[in-house]
Write an enzyme that holds these catalytic residues in place. Structure first.
Site, PDB file in Angstrom:
ATOM      1  CG  HIS A  35      -1.665   1.252   1.439  1.00 35.54           C
ATOM      2  ND1 HIS A  35      -2.499   1.858   0.522  1.00 35.54           N
ATOM      3  CD2 HIS A  35      -1.607   2.088   2.506  1.00 35.54           C
ATOM      4  CE1 HIS A  35      -2.925   3.019   1.036  1.00 35.54           C
ATOM      5  NE2 HIS A  35      -2.401   3.169   2.228  1.00 35.54           N
ATOM      6  CG  HIS A  61       0.601   7.137   3.981  1.00 37.46           C
ATOM      7  ND1 HIS A  61       1.034   6.277   2.996  1.00 37.46           N
ATOM      8  CD2 HIS A  61      -0.678   6.771   4.236  1.00 37.46           C
ATOM      9  CE1 HIS A  61       0.066   5.443   2.673  1.00 37.46           C
ATOM     10  NE2 HIS A  61      -0.983   5.714   3.417  1.00 37.46           N
ATOM     11  CG  ASP A  62      -1.149   4.158   6.415  1.00 37.20           C
ATOM     12  OD1 ASP A  62      -1.798   5.134   6.876  1.00 37.20           O
ATOM     13  OD2 ASP A  62      -1.505   3.537   5.389  1.00 37.20           O
ATOM     14  CD  GLU A  65      -4.119   6.390  10.690  1.00 38.65           C
ATOM     15  OE1 GLU A  65      -3.864   7.547  10.301  1.00 38.65           O
ATOM     16  OE2 GLU A  65      -4.983   5.672  10.171  1.00 38.65           O
ATOM     17  CG  ASP A  66      -2.165   1.725  10.460  1.00 41.44           C
ATOM     18  OD1 ASP A  66      -3.007   2.022  11.325  1.00 41.44           O
ATOM     19  OD2 ASP A  66      -2.384   1.840   9.247  1.00 41.44           O
ATOM     20  CG  ASP A 122      -4.068   6.926   1.969  1.00 45.07           C
ATOM     21  OD1 ASP A 122      -3.699   5.745   1.829  1.00 45.07           O
ATOM     22  OD2 ASP A 122      -4.698   7.322   2.972  1.00 45.07           O
TER      23      ASP A 122
HETATM   24 MN   LIG Z   1      -2.903   4.692   3.747  1.00 45.70          MN
END
Ligand SMILES: [Mn+2]
Length: 179
Positions: A35, A61-62, A65-66, A122
């Site tokens: 991704h 980018h993630d 967050e993840d 995204d």
């Molecule tokens: Mn994403």
């Protein structure tokens, strides 16, 4: 030594290590790293973006967050600009899901141009993924609701990349989502 190519490899390596054990929500359980790599490639290949910090932020980018990545870690490794872009596209995970989605719509217009580019790519990646296959446990209604919500976010990102916005608009049109 700090050529853009070396920097990009360092960045994709960092993201791959961080997302090492994660999978996407599709039935095939695609490795998660596909991704962020795909989002960065949409920016370079379809958006014509060569801004190295935008491409690095797309790869990362993630991560906040993840994964266990902290903004301070990104700043120390990739500098304040990349860290700031990632921060701008990171949802506040202490909030309930619906509130996070509402905040994305609200915050989109106030993001920097660099963050808007990452957000557009995204969304484009995720919508194409939803057209490719439905995530495990999702109904057709949930997929449609995602398109409607994504369209609301994209409204706040407009005027940033005509190439990416046109491709998003075509996907919304196919779904009958009001632009
Ligand atoms: Mn994403």
């Amino acid at each position: 030594m700090n050529s853009d190519a070396v920097l990009l490899l360092e960045t994709v390596h960092f993201a791959a290590e961080k997302h090492r054990n994660q999978r996407r929500k599709d039935a095939e359980q695609t490795p998660y790293i596909n991704h962020p790599v795909g989002v960065a490639r949409i920016l370079s290949h379809e958006g014509g973006i060569t801004d190295i910090e935008v491409l690095q932020a797309a790869l990362l980018h993630d991560t906040v967050e993840d994964t266990d990545t902290t903004p301070a870690e990104l700043e120390a490794k990739f500098g304040p600009i990349v860290a700031r872009i990632v921060q701008e596209v990171t949802d506040d995970k202490s909030l309930p899901k619906q509130e996070r989605k509402r905040q994305q719509v609200e915050h989109a217009p106030h993001c920097s141009r660099q963050a808007k580019l990452v957000k557009l790519a995204d969304k484009l990646y995720n919508l194409r993924d939803l057209n490719r296959c439905t995530p495990v446990g999702w109904t057709a209604e949930r997929v449609q609701e995602y398109f409607v919500w994504a369209c609301e976010v994209v409204k706040g990102l407009r005027g940033t990349s005509s190439a990416l916005e046109e491709k998003l608009d075509e996907l919304f049109r196919q779904r009958g989502v009001q632009l």
